[in-house]
Design an enzyme around this catalytic site. Structure first.
Site, PDB file in Angstrom:
ATOM      1  N   ARG A  88     -13.152  -0.198  -1.605  1.00 55.18           N
ATOM      2  CA  ARG A  88     -13.173   0.040  -0.171  1.00 55.18           C
ATOM      3  C   ARG A  88     -14.552  -0.315   0.378  1.00 55.18           C
ATOM      4  O   ARG A  88     -15.535  -0.369  -0.360  1.00 55.18           O
ATOM      5  CB  ARG A  88     -12.797   1.501   0.124  1.00 55.18           C
ATOM      6  CG  ARG A  88     -11.311   1.765  -0.072  1.00 55.18           C
ATOM      7  CD  ARG A  88     -10.954   3.225   0.029  1.00 55.18           C
ATOM      8  NE  ARG A  88     -11.328   3.951  -1.180  1.00 55.18           N
ATOM      9  CZ  ARG A  88     -10.975   5.207  -1.413  1.00 55.18           C
ATOM     10  NH1 ARG A  88     -10.265   5.884  -0.527  1.00 55.18           N
ATOM     11  NH2 ARG A  88     -11.344   5.814  -2.535  1.00 55.18           N
ATOM     12  N   VAL A  89     -14.626  -0.552   1.696  1.00 60.05           N
ATOM     13  CA  VAL A  89     -15.845  -1.136   2.248  1.00 60.05           C
ATOM     14  C   VAL A  89     -17.073  -0.272   2.004  1.00 60.05           C
ATOM     15  O   VAL A  89     -18.159  -0.788   1.719  1.00 60.05           O
ATOM     16  CB  VAL A  89     -15.698  -1.439   3.757  1.00 60.05           C
ATOM     17  CG1 VAL A  89     -14.703  -2.550   3.974  1.00 60.05           C
ATOM     18  CG2 VAL A  89     -15.325  -0.207   4.559  1.00 60.05           C
ATOM     19  N   PRO A 127      -2.480  -9.273  -5.680  1.00 62.38           N
ATOM     20  CA  PRO A 127      -2.097  -7.860  -5.803  1.00 62.38           C
ATOM     21  C   PRO A 127      -3.265  -6.903  -5.969  1.00 62.38           C
ATOM     22  O   PRO A 127      -3.128  -5.707  -5.697  1.00 62.38           O
ATOM     23  CB  PRO A 127      -1.199  -7.851  -7.042  1.00 62.38           C
ATOM     24  CG  PRO A 127      -1.595  -9.066  -7.816  1.00 62.38           C
ATOM     25  CD  PRO A 127      -1.960 -10.086  -6.789  1.00 62.38           C
ATOM     26  N   LYS A 177       1.821  10.215  -0.713  1.00 63.84           N
ATOM     27  CA  LYS A 177       1.098  11.296  -0.048  1.00 63.84           C
ATOM     28  C   LYS A 177       2.006  12.003   0.961  1.00 63.84           C
ATOM     29  O   LYS A 177       1.981  13.229   1.095  1.00 63.84           O
ATOM     30  CB  LYS A 177      -0.153  10.757   0.650  1.00 63.84           C
ATOM     31  CG  LYS A 177      -1.312  10.427  -0.273  1.00 63.84           C
ATOM     32  CD  LYS A 177      -1.852  11.647  -0.988  1.00 63.84           C
ATOM     33  CE  LYS A 177      -3.152  11.339  -1.744  1.00 63.84           C
ATOM     34  NZ  LYS A 177      -3.615  12.503  -2.550  1.00 63.84           N
ATOM     35  N   ARG A 195       0.803  -1.220   0.000  1.00 70.99           N
ATOM     36  CA  ARG A 195       0.000   0.000   0.000  1.00 70.99           C
ATOM     37  C   ARG A 195       0.841   1.277   0.000  1.00 70.99           C
ATOM     38  O   ARG A 195       0.291   2.365  -0.163  1.00 70.99           O
ATOM     39  CB  ARG A 195      -0.910   0.022   1.236  1.00 70.99           C
ATOM     40  CG  ARG A 195      -1.912  -1.095   1.322  1.00 70.99           C
ATOM     41  CD  ARG A 195      -2.718  -1.004   2.611  1.00 70.99           C
ATOM     42  NE  ARG A 195      -3.576   0.157   2.632  1.00 70.99           N
ATOM     43  CZ  ARG A 195      -4.857   0.166   2.247  1.00 70.99           C
ATOM     44  NH1 ARG A 195      -5.411  -0.936   1.816  1.00 70.99           N
ATOM     45  NH2 ARG A 195      -5.575   1.260   2.322  1.00 70.99           N
ATOM     46  N   TYR A 199       0.909   4.497  -2.292  1.00 72.68           N
ATOM     47  CA  TYR A 199      -0.054   5.573  -2.014  1.00 72.68           C
ATOM     48  C   TYR A 199       0.338   6.357  -0.761  1.00 72.68           C
ATOM     49  O   TYR A 199       0.496   7.577  -0.798  1.00 72.68           O
ATOM     50  CB  TYR A 199      -1.456   4.981  -1.847  1.00 72.68           C
ATOM     51  CG  TYR A 199      -2.537   6.005  -1.641  1.00 72.68           C
ATOM     52  CD1 TYR A 199      -2.930   6.832  -2.680  1.00 72.68           C
ATOM     53  CD2 TYR A 199      -3.182   6.135  -0.410  1.00 72.68           C
ATOM     54  CE1 TYR A 199      -3.936   7.785  -2.499  1.00 72.68           C
ATOM     55  CE2 TYR A 199      -4.181   7.075  -0.225  1.00 72.68           C
ATOM     56  CZ  TYR A 199      -4.557   7.895  -1.270  1.00 72.68           C
ATOM     57  OH  TYR A 199      -5.542   8.829  -1.080  1.00 72.68           O
TER      58      TYR A 199
END
Length: 321
Positions: free
Chosen positions: A193-194, A281, A156, A149, A152
């Site tokens: 995403r959830v 992935p 940032k 992850r 990202y």
């Protein structure tokens, strides 16, 4: 109407993305003109429509923009935030946050922009122990730069470092907004995403599937509240500072969220089921179990969230029906 923005021109990158659409609409409503940057003019027209004061600028933020108009304010919201991208296109994920940020900071420097807003993420904090939550903006965070992850999260963090450097060395008035879990009408149901997965399940009329144990806890913020927070930073945020943009009143467990949505739409959603977390992935599981922000710093500027979980998810699901 917001007097600080009325009559100004705001350059917005990622303008036809989920967050960008909300920002563009709010800026136009505030009386600003918007130069909306993106790579696909067709998608821009489809998602943003035609409004007075709106101009589309074709361009890729990873390259210097061919734009010679005014830029009283710059909002850099172009970013690939969907976790399904992290494992398959890490270079494409990190590039707008690093190369794009540098290009736009140089543009802001040349145009003597009044405020530069970098839309960052709670991912910069990594895993924060519960003993240090609610998470303050001073939290240094802990991110493994080699993790899946991190294309990202680390990009940032680098984008934020660029903002701080251009502010200190070149006087660019850059401010940072760290978004937490932001949902609402217009998000991609296939985001991964959830909050997007659960909305897609409800819209399709199927049982909501929770992947994993469902015990992770997040603070879910409706897009309208997030946009209002970002505009507050554009007007009143202190250059060189970072601010959490989140709804700390809407913390919820993942399984609890699924059950809430099922209760909101009992005729559409037959139940909630659990499934193992997928592997590979295309699924970048987060190691974060709980992420609760402090929003005191943003609230001190006069902002407060207005939309709770039930109202927010009711609005969101209904927007797709």
């Amino acid at each position: 109407m917001k007097p600080g923005l009325s009559g100004s021109t705001v350059l917005v990158t990622g303008a036809y993305g989920f967050l960008g659409q909300g920002l563009v609409a709010a800026l136009l409503d505030a009386g600003a003109s918007v130069a909306a940057v993106g790579r696909d003019a067709g998608k821009a027209r489809e998602r943003l429509g035609e409004r007075r004061g709106l101009r589309f600028i074709a361009g890729d933020v990873n390259e210097p923009l061919a734009y010679d108009g005014p830029a009283d304010f710059v909002v850099h919201a172009a970013s690939a935030a969907a976790p399904k991208r992290f494992g398959v296109d890490p270079v494409g994920v990190l590039s707008p946050n690093v190369f794009g940020t540098r290009n736009l900071l140089e543009l802001a420097r040349a145009r003597k922009t009044r405020k530069f807003l970098f839309v960052s993420s709670a991912e910069v904090y990594g895993v924060v122990p519960e003993s240090r939550q609610p998470i303050l903006e001073s939290e240094p965070g802990g991110v493994d730069p080699t993790a899946l992850r991190s294309c990202y999260a680390e990009s940032k963090r680098m984008g934020e470092a660029l903002c701080a450097a251009w502010h200190r060395q070149h006087g660019v008035p850059a401010v940072i907004g760290r978004l937490f879990h932001t949902y609402g009408p217009g998000m991609d149901p296939d985001d991964g995403r959830v909050f997007a997965d659960f909305t897609a399940d409800a819209v399709a009329g199927r049982a909501i599937t929770v992947k994993g144990d469902g015990l992770d806890r997040r603070a879910f913020c409706h897009r309208d509240d997030a946009v209002a927070g970002l505009l507050t930073l554009l007007e009143r945020g202190v250059p060189g500072e970072a601010y959490n943009v989140a709804n700390d009143e809407a913390e919820c467990g993942v399984l609890e969220l699924a059950e809430r949505i099922q209760r909101l739409f009992p005729k559409r959603v037959p139940g909630v089921i659990k499934a193992p977390r997928p592997a590979g992935p295309a699924f970048a599981a987060s190691p974060v179990r709980r992420s609760l922000p402090s929003t005191a710093k943003l609230r001190a500027l006069g902002w407060a969230p207005r939309i709770g979980l039930d109202e927010g998810f009711r609005r969101t699901v209904e927007s797709y029906l």
